[in-house]
Design an enzyme around this catalytic site. Structure first.
Site, short mmCIF file in Angstrom:
data_model
loop_
_atom_site.label_atom_id
_atom_site.label_comp_id
_atom_site.label_asym_id
_atom_site.label_seq_id
_atom_site.Cartn_x
_atom_site.Cartn_y
_atom_site.Cartn_z
N TYR A 1 0.69 -1.33 -0.10
CA TYR A 1 0.14 -0.05 0.01
C TYR A 1 1.03 1.21 -0.03
O TYR A 1 0.17 2.33 -0.24
CB TYR A 1 -0.98 -0.03 1.26
CG TYR A 1 -2.01 -1.12 0.96
CD1 TYR A 1 -2.32 -1.84 -0.11
CD2 TYR A 1 -2.75 -1.23 2.15
CE1 TYR A 1 -3.26 -2.83 -0.31
CE2 TYR A 1 -3.67 -2.27 2.23
CZ TYR A 1 -3.99 -2.86 0.95
OH TYR A 1 -5.02 -3.92 0.88
N LYS B 1 4.72 -14.46 2.72
CA LYS B 1 4.97 -15.47 1.76
C LYS B 1 6.28 -15.63 1.62
O LYS B 1 6.86 -15.27 0.32
CB LYS B 1 4.18 -15.09 0.47
CG LYS B 1 2.96 -15.26 0.37
CD LYS B 1 2.43 -16.81 0.38
CE LYS B 1 2.69 -17.35 -0.84
NZ LYS B 1 2.27 -18.76 -0.69
N ASP C 1 -1.69 -17.44 2.78
CA ASP C 1 -2.76 -18.56 2.19
C ASP C 1 -3.10 -19.61 3.19
O ASP C 1 -4.18 -19.51 3.57
CB ASP C 1 -2.26 -19.32 0.76
CG ASP C 1 -0.87 -19.59 0.64
OD1 ASP C 1 -0.08 -19.43 1.68
OD2 ASP C 1 -0.62 -20.48 0.16
N ASP D 1 -4.49 -6.59 5.99
CA ASP D 1 -5.55 -5.85 5.67
C ASP D 1 -6.64 -7.07 5.59
O ASP D 1 -7.73 -7.22 6.08
CB ASP D 1 -5.50 -5.11 4.40
CG ASP D 1 -6.75 -4.19 4.25
OD1 ASP D 1 -7.74 -4.41 5.39
OD2 ASP D 1 -6.66 -3.50 3.19
N ASP E 1 -9.91 -9.04 8.22
CA ASP E 1 -11.51 -8.88 7.66
C ASP E 1 -11.85 -10.37 8.01
O ASP E 1 -12.95 -10.51 8.32
CB ASP E 1 -11.76 -8.58 6.33
CG ASP E 1 -11.70 -6.65 6.21
OD1 ASP E 1 -11.12 -6.29 7.17
OD2 ASP E 1 -12.21 -6.40 5.35
#
Length: 361
Positions: free
Chosen positions: A138, A193, A225, A249, A253
């Protein structure tokens, strides 16, 4: 008696409704004269009127205040020429200008709240996700490149300073907690990752270096993942999770969904000297002005703000007030006094706020 200046940016959509609900609960919990709320403009609607999403005066007030309480920002129809939403720019600018490098997202299942997880009655969910807030993918916002309308790139940025400080924040937080519900162990899980990209391998390596200063806290690793599976199958394993900006982020959620949704998910964006607190949900313009929004995420964010102020200023009274707010929310939900619509009830924003205030009393 200490007095704290709190800048309130109500923002867009349901922002003003939930911000006022949180202010009412905060005043009930700490008294009338402890928190001094200062209203300041900002957000997408303000941009549409003035051309400025974060006025200079609002930024000045934020710099000088003890904390910032933010309702919500963003209206989908108000965008920049490149199609990105204007409202996001409000808290993004505050993140960078105030160096709010740690996004704190508590994930806790409260009594009386249904979870979509089948084993919810036997699983205790209580962990915190720490999202690095100023770097990662970001950091490229506004600087991405589109070539000949055929190729587009954004750059993922990770620095030693950025990773080290957010990792240290996560380990320090784990030391203050009681450990993971499953085994009581203080544990920091690094989400990355590292098996694919050098930037994430670097993120992991720096976290591992920091872990050497915390022999009392276990370090754990999970690929981004795979952790989405683990958060559903063994959420009680987690204590603190630390992640790069975009991964943090996304998994925040997901975690919120396991404990009732974004309408009950608090959030804090903090640095060494400043803190901004807001519900994890968006501005929900489709229900704005209808008294239909749930104020619980914002109320719990207010409690998170009190925790941060209590720690920063050694004010035990604020810490006690934060605990009382969380208990009042849990009581109002478990006794079924006022269940908001997003949790399956029909209570209005005002009714939910009334119930929490009664439980505080």
């Amino acid at each position: 008696m200490p007095r704290y200046d709190i800048v309130t940016i109500e923002g867009d959509g349901i922002g003003p409704e939930v911000a006022q609900a949180a202010i009412r609960v905060l005043r009930e919990a700490v008294g009338e004269n402890v928190l001094h709320f200062i209203d300041a403009p900002g957000g997408a609607a303000h941009y549409a009127r003035s051309g400025d999403v974060l006025p200079d005066e609002t930024l000045r007030l934020c710099r000088e205040s003890h904390a910032i309480l933010h309702g919500a920002a963003g209206l989908p129809e108000i965008t920049y020429p490149d199609g990105t939403e204007v409202g996001n720019e409000l808290h993004l600018q505050l993140r960078f200008k105030l160096d709010l490098y740690a996004n704190v997202r508590p994930i806790k299942l409260l009594a009386g709240v249904g979870s979509p997880l089948a084993a919810r009655e036997t699983i205790d969910i209580d962990y915190v996700i720490i999202r690095e807030n100023t770097e990662g993918l970001y950091a490229s916002r506004g600087a991405g490149v589109v070539l000949r309308n055929e190729f587009a790139t954004d750059t993922l940025v990770v620095s030693r300073k950025g990773v080290e400080r957010v990792a240290r924040f996560a380990f320090n937080l784990s030391r203050k907690r009681d450990g993971a519900p499953r085994d009581g162990k203080r544990r920091v899980t690094v989400c990355d990752k590292a098996n694919i990209l050098r930037s994430y391998a670097f993120f992991r390596a720096v976290c591992q270096e920091v872990a050497g200063d915390y022999p009392d806290v276990e370090i754990d690793y999970a690929y981004a993942d795979a952790i989405t599976v683990h958060m559903l199958k063994k959420p009680d394993f987690y204590d603190v999770i630390v992640a790069e900006n975009m991964f943090g982020d996304i998994i925040s959620d997901l975690g919120a969904a396991t404990v009732g949704g974004l309408g009950i998910a608090p959030s804090g964006e903090v640095g060494d000297t400043h803190g901004l607190f807001q519900g994890a949900h968006g501005s929900a313009p489709d229900i704005a002005g209808q008294n239909a929004a749930s104020p619980l995420a914002m109320i719990l964010s207010g409690a998170l703000m009190l925790d941060w102020l209590a720690d920063k200023h050694a004010d035990e009274a604020l810490a006690g007030a934060a605990d009382r707010i969380r208990q009042a929310v849990a009581t109002s939900l478990s006794e079924g006094h006022a269940i908001p619509r997003d949790l399956g009830g029909s209570a209005s924003c005002t009714e939910v706020t009334d119930a929490v205030c009664r439980a505080l009393g």
